[in-house]
Design a protein around this motif. Structure first.
Motif, PDB file in Angstrom:
ATOM      1  N   ILE A  53       2.657   7.481  -9.345  1.00  0.00           N
ATOM      2  CA  ILE A  53       3.527   6.447  -9.899  1.00  0.00           C
ATOM      3  C   ILE A  53       2.686   5.571 -10.813  1.00  0.00           C
ATOM      4  N   VAL A  54       3.204   5.331 -12.005  1.00  0.00           N
ATOM      5  CA  VAL A  54       2.635   4.357 -12.931  1.00  0.00           C
ATOM      6  C   VAL A  54       3.620   3.205 -12.975  1.00  0.00           C
ATOM      7  N   ALA A  55       3.115   1.990 -12.773  1.00  0.00           N
ATOM      8  CA  ALA A  55       4.015   0.839 -12.668  1.00  0.00           C
ATOM      9  C   ALA A  55       3.466  -0.367 -13.407  1.00  0.00           C
ATOM     10  N   GLY A  56       4.349  -1.343 -13.612  1.00  0.00           N
ATOM     11  CA  GLY A  56       3.967  -2.593 -14.232  1.00  0.00           C
ATOM     12  C   GLY A  56       3.162  -3.462 -13.281  1.00  0.00           C
ATOM     13  N   ALA A  57       2.781  -4.620 -13.776  1.00  0.00           N
ATOM     14  CA  ALA A  57       1.925  -5.550 -13.043  1.00  0.00           C
ATOM     15  C   ALA A  57       2.594  -6.081 -11.778  1.00  0.00           C
ATOM     16  N   ASP A  58       1.765  -6.486 -10.830  1.00  0.00           N
ATOM     17  CA  ASP A  58       2.191  -7.117  -9.579  1.00  0.00           C
ATOM     18  C   ASP A  58       3.040  -6.191  -8.722  1.00  0.00           C
ATOM     19  N   PHE A  59       2.725  -4.911  -8.776  1.00  0.00           N
ATOM     20  CA  PHE A  59       3.466  -3.925  -7.976  1.00  0.00           C
ATOM     21  C   PHE A  59       3.296  -4.265  -6.495  1.00  0.00           C
ATOM     22  N   GLY A  60       4.397  -4.184  -5.749  1.00  0.00           N
ATOM     23  CA  GLY A  60       4.355  -4.401  -4.308  1.00  0.00           C
ATOM     24  C   GLY A  60       4.433  -5.852  -3.895  1.00  0.00           C
ATOM     25  N   CYS A  61       4.903  -6.713  -4.770  1.00  0.00           N
ATOM     26  CA  CYS A  61       5.051  -8.117  -4.392  1.00  0.00           C
ATOM     27  C   CYS A  61       6.195  -8.243  -3.372  1.00  0.00           C
ATOM     28  N   GLY A  62       6.316  -9.395  -2.797  1.00  0.00           N
ATOM     29  CA  GLY A  62       7.369  -9.610  -1.813  1.00  0.00           C
ATOM     30  C   GLY A  62       6.813  -9.637  -0.412  1.00  0.00           C
ATOM     31  N   SER A  63       7.465  -8.974   0.495  1.00  0.00           N
ATOM     32  CA  SER A  63       7.065  -9.031   1.901  1.00  0.00           C
ATOM     33  C   SER A  63       5.803  -8.202   2.151  1.00  0.00           C
ATOM     34  N   SER A  64       5.278  -8.377   3.322  1.00  0.00           N
ATOM     35  CA  SER A  64       4.026  -7.701   3.675  1.00  0.00           C
ATOM     36  C   SER A  64       4.239  -6.372   4.382  1.00  0.00           C
ATOM     37  N   ARG A  65       5.423  -5.814   4.290  1.00  0.00           N
ATOM     38  CA  ARG A  65       5.723  -4.614   5.060  1.00  0.00           C
ATOM     39  C   ARG A  65       4.869  -3.404   4.650  1.00  0.00           C
ATOM     40  N   GLU A  66       4.262  -2.786   5.628  1.00  0.00           N
ATOM     41  CA  GLU A  66       3.508  -1.556   5.396  1.00  0.00           C
ATOM     42  C   GLU A  66       4.447  -0.395   5.077  1.00  0.00           C
ATOM     43  N   HIS A  67       5.696  -0.534   5.420  1.00  0.00           N
ATOM     44  CA  HIS A  67       6.679   0.520   5.178  1.00  0.00           C
ATOM     45  C   HIS A  67       6.703   0.941   3.713  1.00  0.00           C
ATOM     46  N   ALA A  68       6.398   0.014   2.797  1.00  0.00           N
ATOM     47  CA  ALA A  68       6.412   0.339   1.368  1.00  0.00           C
ATOM     48  C   ALA A  68       5.357   1.407   1.059  1.00  0.00           C
ATOM     49  N   VAL A  69       4.195   1.275   1.638  1.00  0.00           N
ATOM     50  CA  VAL A  69       3.148   2.283   1.465  1.00  0.00           C
ATOM     51  C   VAL A  69       3.554   3.574   2.166  1.00  0.00           C
TER      52      VAL A  69
END
Length: 176
Positions: A53-69
């Motif tokens: 995945i190529v993404a814009g800046a500040d990818f993964g902001c918001g909550s601290s959930r490990e589920h995103a990874v």
């Protein structure tokens, strides 16, 4: 060769990576079914193991959930490359042995579907369609070791085992 999936917008948050309504499990294969669902409903049908995945800046902001990874890793994504990451997402990536690579101008260098070559040792990512190569911020050896082990818990188990193995001959010599 990995395919690049471009999510060019800045500030893609963890709720877009894995919507909260799907946080009923911590099983990666289940979470993977819903990865990026609110941003791109077809993503999980297109992504293949090893894709990037190529993404814009500040990818993964918001909550601290490990589920995103876990959702991205479960979907087969090998790495996310962005100009920078939300700090908690970046740390969750390291802890889970997932590559979050910081690279300027990456969104401008790739189009959705481009083939890429990722060289961790050399610190480069190449768009093999255009031949353009970018250098990313070097991955600390510690993070590579955690990634190789499969995550922080697995890394710590290996470290404990190595310490036990190193102490074993000393203990045997004392008993002889």
């Amino acid at each position: 060769m990995p395919t690049v999936h471009v999510f060019a917008r800045d500030h893609i948050n963890t709720d877009e990576i894995i919507p909260a309504r799907h946080l009923t499990t911590d099983v990666e294969a289940e979470l993977a079914k819903y990865a990026m669902e609110d941003y791109d409903k077809d993503f999980v049908r297109r992504v293949q193991p090893g894709d990037i995945i190529v993404a814009g800046a500040d990818f993964g902001c918001g909550s601290s959930r490990e589920h995103a990874v876990w959702a991205l890793r479960g979907a087969g994504v090998a790495a996310v490359i962005a100009p920078n990451f939300a700090r908690i997402y970046y740390r969750n990536s390291i802890n889970n042995g997932f590559l979050a690579l910081e690279c300027e101008n990456v969104v401008e260098t790739f189009m959705d579907g481009d083939p890429a070559e990722l060289d961790l040792a050399g610190g480069t990512v190449t768009n093999t369609r255009t031949g353009q190569t970018l250098t990313f911020v070097p991955v600390p050896q510690f993070a590579l070791d955690v990634q190789k082990a499969g995550g922080w818990l697995e890394y710590m188990r290996e470290q404990d085992q190595n310490r036990q193995d190193q102490n074993q001959p000393q203990q045997e010599e004392q008993h002889a």
